[in-house]
Design a protein around this motif. Structure first.
Motif, short mmCIF file in Angstrom:
data_model
loop_
_atom_site.label_atom_id
_atom_site.label_comp_id
_atom_site.label_asym_id
_atom_site.label_seq_id
_atom_site.Cartn_x
_atom_site.Cartn_y
_atom_site.Cartn_z
N LEU A 110 33.71 35.52 38.80
CA LEU A 110 34.45 34.84 39.53
C LEU A 110 34.98 35.28 40.61
O LEU A 110 35.01 36.19 40.78
CB LEU A 110 35.30 34.47 38.52
N VAL A 111 34.26 34.53 41.73
CA VAL A 111 34.90 34.78 43.43
C VAL A 111 35.68 33.29 44.01
O VAL A 111 35.25 32.69 43.90
CB VAL A 111 33.38 35.01 43.89
N TRP A 112 37.45 33.98 44.07
CA TRP A 112 37.87 32.67 45.22
C TRP A 112 37.96 32.49 46.00
O TRP A 112 38.15 34.67 46.64
CB TRP A 112 38.81 33.46 43.33
N GLN B 74 54.78 30.32 33.94
CA GLN B 74 55.39 31.37 33.76
C GLN B 74 54.39 32.45 32.80
O GLN B 74 54.38 33.80 32.15
CB GLN B 74 56.14 31.02 32.66
N LEU B 75 53.08 32.11 31.98
CA LEU B 75 52.44 32.82 31.48
C LEU B 75 51.85 33.09 32.35
O LEU B 75 51.51 33.66 33.26
CB LEU B 75 51.02 31.75 30.58
N PRO B 76 51.45 34.49 31.54
CA PRO B 76 50.43 36.12 32.36
C PRO B 76 49.55 35.76 32.84
O PRO B 76 47.87 35.72 31.65
CB PRO B 76 49.94 37.19 31.43
N MET B 77 49.03 34.44 33.86
CA MET B 77 48.27 33.98 34.85
C MET B 77 47.57 34.68 35.64
O MET B 77 46.73 33.61 36.13
CB MET B 77 48.09 32.19 35.07
N GLY B 78 47.12 35.72 35.17
CA GLY B 78 46.08 36.34 36.36
C GLY B 78 46.99 37.13 37.43
O GLY B 78 46.69 38.29 37.82
N ARG B 79 47.24 36.30 37.97
CA ARG B 79 47.78 37.62 39.54
C ARG B 79 49.76 36.72 38.92
O ARG B 79 49.79 36.10 37.80
CB ARG B 79 47.73 35.92 40.96
N GLU B 80 50.65 37.56 39.60
CA GLU B 80 52.10 37.84 39.29
C GLU B 80 52.43 35.85 39.34
O GLU B 80 53.29 36.11 38.61
CB GLU B 80 52.59 38.92 40.93
N ASP B 81 51.80 35.07 40.52
CA ASP B 81 52.95 34.10 41.02
C ASP B 81 51.30 32.85 41.31
O ASP B 81 51.19 33.22 42.27
CB ASP B 81 53.82 33.95 41.29
N PHE B 82 51.51 31.86 39.76
CA PHE B 82 50.24 31.40 41.03
C PHE B 82 50.82 30.02 40.92
O PHE B 82 50.13 28.50 41.39
CB PHE B 82 49.48 31.00 39.64
N SER B 83 52.46 30.21 41.47
CA SER B 83 52.72 28.83 41.72
C SER B 83 52.27 28.08 43.26
O SER B 83 52.17 26.56 43.32
CB SER B 83 54.46 28.73 41.72
N SER B 84 51.48 28.93 44.00
CA SER B 84 51.13 27.98 45.00
C SER B 84 49.13 28.31 44.98
O SER B 84 48.64 28.70 44.08
CB SER B 84 51.12 29.53 45.99
N PRO B 85 49.05 26.59 45.08
CA PRO B 85 47.50 26.80 45.07
C PRO B 85 46.44 27.99 45.66
O PRO B 85 47.46 28.52 47.17
CB PRO B 85 47.27 25.33 45.34
N GLY C 213 43.17 31.13 53.51
CA GLY C 213 42.78 31.84 54.17
C GLY C 213 43.26 33.08 54.18
O GLY C 213 42.76 34.34 54.68
N THR C 214 44.12 33.59 52.48
CA THR C 214 44.44 34.65 52.23
C THR C 214 42.57 35.10 51.55
O THR C 214 41.92 34.69 51.23
CB THR C 214 45.57 34.39 51.29
N ALA C 215 43.27 36.49 50.92
CA ALA C 215 42.34 37.15 50.76
C ALA C 215 41.29 36.59 49.71
O ALA C 215 41.60 36.00 49.03
CB ALA C 215 42.09 38.49 49.96
#
Length: 142
Positions: free
Chosen positions: A19-21, A131-142, A26-28
């Motif tokens: 997977l490449v996101w 709140q689940l461990p979902m890959g990134r520390e915080d995935f609250s922002s798209p 514009g973030t990394a």
């Protein structure tokens, strides 16, 4: 199963890109290899098990297009549970109807959609706003 196919691919090409996101903000760019993607899936699956999700349970997923949607989908499937993907443009009433008819046990969402999902889910369906461990520390922002 989808998990078996992923594990088979890990055996032959563990460090190949799965997977490449490329975020629109514009973030990394982020990359997950077959191996690291499965590690993220296993983290989510463990979090779901800790919250009581088992084979045959229905789990709602209310998220936009993002890597965590895939982590959730693979994790739910790997447990033998069923993902109920929702329409992110649904009204509260439409989402409530879907969640109740599908008998979902919980809903995974992102913080931007939390209030909408909580209104639709009501008091009986747990809502997990990232709140689940979902890959990134915080995935609250798209």
């Amino acid at each position: 199963s989808v998990r078996w196919l992923l594990e088979d691919r890990i055996a032959t090409n563990p460090d190949g890109d799965f997977l490449v996101w490329v975020p629109l903000d514009g973030t990394a760019t982020q990359r997950w290899t077959y191996r690291t993607f499965l590690q993220e899936v296993d983290k989510v699956a463990s979090g779901l098990v800790e919250r009581g999700i088992e084979r045959g349970h229905f789990v709602g997923v209310e998220m936009g297009n993002r890597p965590e949607f895939l982590f959730a989908w693979f994790a739910i499937q790997s447990l033998g549970a069923v993902m109920v993907a929702t329409n992110t443009r649904s009204s509260d009433d439409e989402l409530q109807y879907l969640l109740s008819k599908a008998s979902v046990r919980m809903v995974l969402t992102e913080s931007a959609r939390e209030a909408h999902v909580r209104r639709a889910a009501g008091p009986d369906i747990p809502v997990d706003p990232g709140q689940l461990p979902m890959g990134r520390e915080d995935f609250s922002s798209p």
